[in-house]
Design a protein around this motif. Structure first.
Motif, PDB file in Angstrom:
ATOM      1  N   SER A  56      -4.028  -0.850   7.820  1.00  0.00           N
ATOM      2  CA  SER A  56      -2.991  -1.022   6.805  1.00  0.00           C
ATOM      3  C   SER A  56      -3.434  -0.714   5.389  1.00  0.00           C
ATOM      4  CB  SER A  56      -2.473  -2.456   6.870  1.00  0.00           C
ATOM      5  OG  SER A  56      -3.538  -3.364   6.676  1.00  0.00           O
ATOM      6  N   ASN A  57      -4.672  -0.405   5.165  1.00  0.00           N
ATOM      7  CA  ASN A  57      -5.126  -0.180   3.797  1.00  0.00           C
ATOM      8  C   ASN A  57      -5.998   1.048   3.640  1.00  0.00           C
ATOM      9  OD1 ASN A  57      -4.221  -2.396   1.919  1.00  0.00           O
ATOM     10  ND2 ASN A  57      -4.979  -3.596   3.637  1.00  0.00           N
TER      11      ASN A  57
ATOM     12  N   PHE B 168      -2.893  14.107   2.741  1.00  0.00           N
ATOM     13  CA  PHE B 168      -3.128  13.000   1.819  1.00  0.00           C
ATOM     14  C   PHE B 168      -3.491  13.503   0.432  1.00  0.00           C
ATOM     15  CE2 PHE B 168      -4.515   8.966   0.301  1.00  0.00           C
ATOM     16  CZ  PHE B 168      -5.709   9.173  -0.373  1.00  0.00           C
TER      17      PHE B 168
ATOM     18  N   PHE C 256       5.946  13.717  -0.404  1.00  0.00           N
ATOM     19  CA  PHE C 256       6.515  12.489   0.143  1.00  0.00           C
ATOM     20  C   PHE C 256       5.739  11.290  -0.382  1.00  0.00           C
ATOM     21  CE2 PHE C 256       9.259  14.157   3.458  1.00  0.00           C
ATOM     22  CZ  PHE C 256       8.692  15.378   3.794  1.00  0.00           C
TER      23      PHE C 256
ATOM     24  N   PHE D 217       8.199   7.131  11.763  1.00  0.00           N
ATOM     25  CA  PHE D 217       7.176   6.484  12.575  1.00  0.00           C
ATOM     26  C   PHE D 217       7.664   6.296  14.009  1.00  0.00           C
ATOM     27  CE2 PHE D 217       3.833   3.596  13.656  1.00  0.00           C
ATOM     28  CZ  PHE D 217       4.416   2.529  14.331  1.00  0.00           C
TER      29      PHE D 217
ATOM     30  N   ASP E  98      -3.678   7.459  -3.046  1.00  0.00           N
ATOM     31  CA  ASP E  98      -3.070   6.204  -2.632  1.00  0.00           C
ATOM     32  C   ASP E  98      -3.245   5.151  -3.722  1.00  0.00           C
ATOM     33  OD1 ASP E  98      -5.737   5.061  -0.326  1.00  0.00           O
ATOM     34  OD2 ASP E  98      -5.801   5.762  -2.405  1.00  0.00           O
TER      35      ASP E  98
ATOM     36  N   ILE F 170       3.419   1.088   3.204  1.00  0.00           N
ATOM     37  CA  ILE F 170       3.098   0.226   4.335  1.00  0.00           C
ATOM     38  C   ILE F 170       3.358  -1.206   3.904  1.00  0.00           C
ATOM     39  CG2 ILE F 170       1.280  -0.675   5.841  1.00  0.00           C
ATOM     40  CD1 ILE F 170      -0.028   2.029   5.793  1.00  0.00           C
TER      41      ILE F 170
ATOM     42  N   PRO G 266      -5.808   5.482   4.136  1.00  0.00           N
ATOM     43  CA  PRO G 266      -4.857   6.569   4.361  1.00  0.00           C
ATOM     44  C   PRO G 266      -4.913   7.097   5.783  1.00  0.00           C
ATOM     45  CG  PRO G 266      -6.729   7.325   3.053  1.00  0.00           C
ATOM     46  CD  PRO G 266      -6.860   5.837   3.159  1.00  0.00           C
ATOM     47  N   GLN G 267      -3.748   7.490   6.255  1.00  0.00           N
ATOM     48  CA  GLN G 267      -3.659   8.146   7.545  1.00  0.00           C
ATOM     49  C   GLN G 267      -3.767   9.647   7.325  1.00  0.00           C
ATOM     50  OE1 GLN G 267      -0.184   6.744   9.720  1.00  0.00           O
ATOM     51  NE2 GLN G 267      -0.551   4.671   8.976  1.00  0.00           N
ATOM     52  N   HIS G 268      -4.530  10.289   8.189  1.00  0.00           N
ATOM     53  CA  HIS G 268      -4.726  11.724   8.096  1.00  0.00           C
ATOM     54  C   HIS G 268      -3.984  12.381   9.254  1.00  0.00           C
ATOM     55  CE1 HIS G 268      -7.755  11.486   4.896  1.00  0.00           C
ATOM     56  NE2 HIS G 268      -8.037  10.330   5.453  1.00  0.00           N
TER      57      HIS G 268
ATOM     58  N   ILE H 115       1.175   5.633  -0.494  1.00  0.00           N
ATOM     59  CA  ILE H 115       0.449   6.896  -0.374  1.00  0.00           C
ATOM     60  C   ILE H 115       1.376   8.037  -0.762  1.00  0.00           C
ATOM     61  CG2 ILE H 115      -0.887   8.402   1.151  1.00  0.00           C
ATOM     62  CD1 ILE H 115      -1.232   6.071   3.067  1.00  0.00           C
TER      63      ILE H 115
ATOM     64  N   TYR I 148       4.182  10.325  14.808  1.00  0.00           N
ATOM     65  CA  TYR I 148       5.377  10.400  13.983  1.00  0.00           C
ATOM     66  C   TYR I 148       6.171  11.621  14.428  1.00  0.00           C
ATOM     67  CZ  TYR I 148       3.059   7.220  10.670  1.00  0.00           C
ATOM     68  OH  TYR I 148       2.447   6.145  10.078  1.00  0.00           O
TER      69      TYR I 148
ATOM     70  N   ARG J 135      -2.944   0.633  -4.175  1.00  0.00           N
ATOM     71  CA  ARG J 135      -2.617  -0.671  -3.616  1.00  0.00           C
ATOM     72  C   ARG J 135      -1.799  -1.468  -4.611  1.00  0.00           C
ATOM     73  NH1 ARG J 135      -7.086   1.223  -1.478  1.00  0.00           N
ATOM     74  NH2 ARG J 135      -7.423   0.973   0.752  1.00  0.00           N
TER      75      ARG J 135
ATOM     76  N   TYR K 281       1.852  12.078  -0.113  1.00  0.00           N
ATOM     77  CA  TYR K 281       1.463  13.176   0.759  1.00  0.00           C
ATOM     78  C   TYR K 281       2.102  14.466   0.262  1.00  0.00           C
ATOM     79  CZ  TYR K 281      -0.354  10.066   4.418  1.00  0.00           C
ATOM     80  OH  TYR K 281      -1.079   9.148   5.133  1.00  0.00           O
TER      81      TYR K 281
ATOM     82  N   LEU L 132       3.818   3.694   8.584  1.00  0.00           N
ATOM     83  CA  LEU L 132       4.137   4.350   7.322  1.00  0.00           C
ATOM     84  C   LEU L 132       5.636   4.625   7.262  1.00  0.00           C
ATOM     85  CD1 LEU L 132       1.430   7.100   6.677  1.00  0.00           C
ATOM     86  CD2 LEU L 132       2.012   5.197   5.162  1.00  0.00           C
TER      87      LEU L 132
ATOM     88  N   TYR M 109       0.868  -1.178   0.000  1.00  0.00           N
ATOM     89  CA  TYR M 109       0.000   0.000   0.000  1.00  0.00           C
ATOM     90  C   TYR M 109       0.898   1.218   0.000  1.00  0.00           C
ATOM     91  CZ  TYR M 109      -3.665   3.221   1.622  1.00  0.00           C
ATOM     92  OH  TYR M 109      -4.557   4.255   1.749  1.00  0.00           O
TER      93      TYR M 109
END
Lengths: 113, 114
Positions: free
Chosen positions: B99-100, A46, A89, B45, A49, A93, B102-104, A34, B35, A51, A36, A101, A32
């Motif tokens: 894990s699948n 974000f 960036f 991380f 993304d 994952i 997005p992190q905000h 992403i 982070y 997969r 940024y 991340l 996965y």
């Protein structure tokens, strides 16, 4: 060595041109990815993304391409605008991770009017 | 649009003191992260947190660090006995799934150790 890295630390483009930002990753277990955008004084924002079961994904003015053969990720920004100026960036994952991340170093995009 | 909020935006602390950095993740998110970003470097991380316990942590996250979700909305990072090298931006992030998705990220707390 680091798992995710970037080929170019800076990129300067003319307003209206297309931008391509590249990223290399070394962990074949990553599934996965992403992109940024980070503006000065702000947190990573974000963008898009993808997969590992996909090669391409499009958003609004942005496209991410994933080449698993050579472990390469790219972000294409169409009709780049001054507001796109930021540090970009890529992050990955690994499969099985709970969301750790791994970020690359970043590419600074400067858009000339 | 819901967002992750962090307080304070800037924290100045004497070396050896304890600091607590605070975060309010997005309300329906279940996974929380910290982070850090040392000036001019990449984002690193520290720790992930799910179901009231640490899921993963990096080598950076040693006994000096701890995290807590004291109530239904806050997520905190405590740094004990701060060192000069702890000076950095600290970002909190949250995601719906680990894990699948997005992190905000929040806009971070700039921690300056004197």
């Amino acid at each position: 060595g680091e798992s995710v890295g970037l080929h170019l630390p800076t990129l300067s483009v003319q307003e209206g041109d297309n931008s391509i930002i590249n990223c290399a990753y070394s962990n074949s277990a990553s599934d996965y990815f992403i992109w940024y955008k980070q503006e000065s004084g702000k947190g990573p924002q974000f963008i898009i993304d993808i997969r590992s079961n996909m090669d391409k994904r499009q958003g609004q003015r942005v496209t991410v391409l994933l080449n698993k053969t050579v472990k390469h990720l790219s972000l294409q920004i169409a009709a780049t605008q001054p507001g796109d100026s930021a540090v970009y960036f890529c992050a990955e994952i690994s499969g099985g991770s709970q969301g750790n991340l791994i970020f690359g170093k970043g590419t600074k995009l400067s858009v000339k009017p | 649009e819901p967002e992750v909020t962090q307080t304070p935006s800037h924290q100045v602390t004497q070396m050896g003191q304890e600091v607590i950095l605070r975060c309010v993740p997005i309300s329906n998110h279940l996974y929380f992260y910290w982070y850090r970003q040392i000036l001019g470097q990449k984002v690193e991380f520290l720790v992930s947190f799910y179901n009231n316990e640490i899921s993963e942590k990096s080598e950076i996250f040693d006994d000096q660090f701890s995290v807590e979700r004291p109530d239904g909305s806050n997520f905190t990072l405590k740094i004990r006995s701060t060192k000069l090298e702890d000076s950095a931006m600290y970002f909190c992030a949250s995601s719906v799934e680990g894990s699948n998705q997005p992190q905000h990220f929040g806009d971070g707390t700039r921690l300056s150790i004197l």
